[in-house]
Write an enzyme that holds these catalytic residues in place. Structure first.
Site, short mmCIF file in Angstrom:
data_model
loop_
_atom_site.label_atom_id
_atom_site.label_comp_id
_atom_site.label_asym_id
_atom_site.label_seq_id
_atom_site.Cartn_x
_atom_site.Cartn_y
_atom_site.Cartn_z
N HIS A 200 0.87 -1.17 0.00
CA HIS A 200 0.00 0.00 0.00
C HIS A 200 0.91 1.23 0.00
O HIS A 200 2.03 1.18 0.53
CB HIS A 200 -0.86 -0.06 1.27
CG HIS A 200 -1.90 0.99 1.40
ND1 HIS A 200 -1.63 2.29 1.73
CD2 HIS A 200 -3.25 0.91 1.25
CE1 HIS A 200 -2.76 2.98 1.79
NE2 HIS A 200 -3.76 2.16 1.51
N ASP B 212 2.86 -4.24 8.08
CA ASP B 212 1.68 -3.41 7.91
C ASP B 212 0.50 -4.33 8.17
O ASP B 212 0.16 -5.17 7.32
CB ASP B 212 1.66 -2.85 6.48
CG ASP B 212 0.32 -2.21 6.12
OD1 ASP B 212 0.18 -1.74 4.97
OD2 ASP B 212 -0.60 -2.17 6.96
N GLN C 123 -4.81 -4.74 7.20
CA GLN C 123 -5.81 -5.67 6.68
C GLN C 123 -5.86 -6.98 7.43
O GLN C 123 -6.74 -7.79 7.22
CB GLN C 123 -5.54 -5.96 5.19
CG GLN C 123 -5.69 -4.77 4.31
CD GLN C 123 -7.08 -4.16 4.36
OE1 GLN C 123 -8.07 -4.86 4.54
NE2 GLN C 123 -7.15 -2.85 4.21
N LYS D 184 -10.23 -0.31 10.89
CA LYS D 184 -10.31 -1.56 10.13
C LYS D 184 -10.76 -2.70 11.04
O LYS D 184 -10.97 -3.83 10.58
CB LYS D 184 -8.94 -1.94 9.53
CG LYS D 184 -8.26 -0.84 8.74
CD LYS D 184 -8.70 -0.75 7.29
CE LYS D 184 -7.74 0.16 6.55
NZ LYS D 184 -8.21 0.60 5.25
N CYS E 129 -4.88 2.39 -3.63
CA CYS E 129 -3.60 2.86 -3.08
C CYS E 129 -2.50 1.83 -3.27
O CYS E 129 -1.61 1.69 -2.43
CB CYS E 129 -3.71 3.22 -1.60
SG CYS E 129 -4.78 4.63 -1.32
#
Lengths: 417, 146
Positions: free
Chosen positions: A133, A210, A213, A236, A374
């Site tokens: 991303h 990261d 998600q 999220k 993104c």
């Protein structure tokens, strides 16, 4: 009445129950029931989270950390209580390893500017991947500009998986950091992060994940993974926007210089000399998003009350169901067919641009995302200008997948040659 | 679906599947680029302008049905007209898709009127037109309608 409205799948019983916790799911869009399939962009909030923020502002709003009065004590207890909840969610060894920031993006920028800036020199290398991303690309590009370091980018194969052989080649004496997505927001790929971290550590290289998600869809155990940094956003995870978490191993955070200066992150201030506060406050300058953090705490409680076993089991089955149905649509190509995935389905459809798919689906009450998500390098890699993306959460059902597929057939009708 | 039928009329779909004046104009003397990065619509516009008249026009690019059809319809309507008239057409398009004006004889361009009911698609419809303005004014800067 559409067939999809009548047909209740028995396997959806549990999800139908969870749905009742989320007030927005009763909304109608263009006269149709909302079918919210844009969870990778942001998740909906259970009443427990909404009520928690409302309750804070109604009953004990005050600034945290330095107050003597009762309200301030209550606010501080709730704020620090949320920190402990997050610690337990991801199995960090101490609450001091949990830094509250604005979101995943700020967490990564913090590591880049604090950890990265103090350690990297010209010629050093950072390993990223083609599926990252922009939030896990741009901060490192900026850091490279500042320090003269370089990026090495691990390729992604046609199924949407990392080319691990290239990763092993890229790890060398100049590598200072690996920064990777735990789960890809466009492909849904779950990366083999435990083995990646093992490999990197054998070379003495720390790893930042990261987790934006991943946090709501796979159980995250920071100690088991042994990651050096883990970043995620509350919104999220069925929590409020404007709040995120940076997890960092204590010794790393201890050694890192402060990121933003201001109140709360100091121990004492004079014009001759200022000393900084201990962890985690060193990295929490200014009044935080108190209500948001407390709301995140409520979101963590909600998710843990259901349990990741039930969530993963439901979402996995839903992904299977949806993948099979979408695969059957003529002219539809799914982008991202890794063996290990979360409930994210990016696709393109012959003769119809993702935009147009999105507009037609919206008129049916269905919310998906269209565009580059993104991840512009990933679009380039797969040779598409954009994709349509459906992404699931615990409250989505097979019935909603049926509605999605029916709407896609409508799109095909409009765009038939 | 009445709203959708107004947006995706047969003419719009036709111009999307078979864009008119598609390709690169070899003897173009004004060009400009349009790009909406958030959604991925992009085009390059080629114009041949002589004595204040747009003698020839073509475009290349990739985008959604609305962006492509709008570009295609635009090239048909501006071929052979004066620069000022083309810029006036841009104003009329704005009025139609943003304000919902029904005024003026827009001819075939009226098929874009449905975009007014889809505010999030206005930028798709207007990209080619703003790119045309940039080409005529030779700003040299890429255009975005986001």
């Amino acid at each position: 009445m559409r067939l999809a409205e009548v047909h209740n799948h028995p396997d959806d019983l549990q999800a139908q129950f969870w749905r009742t916790d989320f007030p927005i799911l009763k909304t109608k869009i263009h006269g149709r029931p909302l079918v919210y399939l844009d969870n990778a962009a942001t998740t909906q909030k259970p009443l427990a989270v909404i009520d928690t923020e409302r309750n804070f502002y109604s009953n004990y709003n005050a600034n945290v950390h330095r107050g003597i009065h009762t309200l301030s004590q209550r606010a501080t207890d709730a704020y620090e209580g949320a920190r402990i909840k997050v610690q337990h969610l991801i199995n960090a060894t101490s609450p001091n390893e949990i830094v509250f920031v604005r979101g995943t993006t700020e967490a990564i920028n913090l590591v880049a500017q604090s950890f990265g800036r103090s350690r990297l020199q010209a010629g050093d290398e950072i390993i990223l991947s083609w599926m990252e991303h922009h939030s896990n690309i741009v901060p490192w590009q900026m850091l490279c500009q500042q320090t003269g370091a370089n990026l090495r980018i691990v390729p992604v194969n046609d199924s949407g998986e990392l080319q691990m052989s290239d990763f092993e080649i890229f790890l060398n004496a100049r590598t200072r950091l690996v920064a990777l997505a735990h789960v890809s927001n466009t492909l849904g790929t779950v990366n083999p992060v435990k083995s990646i971290i093992g490999l990197a550590h054998r070379h003495g290289v720390p790893v930042l994940l990261d987790g934006a998600q991943a946090i709501a869809h796979v159980p995250v155990d920071a100690q088991m993974l042994d990651c050096d940094f883990y970043a995620f956003s509350a919104h999220k995870l069925y929590g409020p926007t404007g709040v995120g978490v940076l997890y960092g191993k204590s010794d790393l955070l201890e050694a890192m210089p402060a990121y933003q200066g201001g109140g709360d992150m100091i121990r004492s201030v004079t014009f001759e000399e200022t000393s900084y506060n201990s962890l985690p406050y060193k990295f929490e300058a200014g009044t935080p998003n108190i209500a948001g953090v407390i709301g995140l705490g409520a979101a963590v409680d909600y998710v843990r009350s259901i349990g990741f076993d039930a969530i993963v089991s439901h979402e996995r089955a839903l992904l299977s169901y949806a993948t099979a149905k979408l695969t059957d649509v003529p002219g539809l190509r799914i982008i991202g067919r890794a063996r290990e995935k979360t409930g994210i389905l990016s696709f393109v459809l012959d003769g119809a641009h993702p935009h147009d798919i999105g507009t037609i689906l919206d008129r049916e009450g269905i919310a998906i995302r269209t565009g580059h998500h993104c991840t512009m390098p990933l679009m380039e890699r797969f040779g598409v200008p954009a994709t349509a993306r459906a992404s699931f959460a615990l409250y989505n059902t097979r019935q909603e997948v049926d509605a999605l597929v029916e709407a896609i057939h409508k799109v095909r009708e409009v765009f038939k040659p | 679906m009445t709203d959708l039928r107004e947006l995706y009329q047969e003419t719009v779909l036709d111009h999307y599947r078979q864009p008119r004046n598609s390709g690169r104009l070899i003897d173009a003397n004004r060009t400009a680029q349009g790009f909406n990065p958030l959604c991925g619509d992009k085009l390059t516009l080629y114009l041949k302008v002589e004595d204040g008249v747009i003698r020839d026009v073509s475009f290349e690019g990739s985008g959604c049905a609305i962006a492509t059809a709008s570009a295609s319809l635009m090239t048909e309507s501006i071929k052979g007209i004066r620069e000022e008239e083309a810029l006036q057409l841009l104003q009329n398009i704005h009025g139609m898709v943003i304000e919902g004006d029904k005024a003026g004889d827009m001819g075939k361009l009226e098929v874009l009127a449905g975009v007014h009911e889809f505010p999030e698609r206005v930028k798709c419809a207007t990209l080619a037109w703003h790119t045309m303005k940039a080409a005529l004014e030779s700003t040299g800067l890429p255009v975005t309608t986001e």
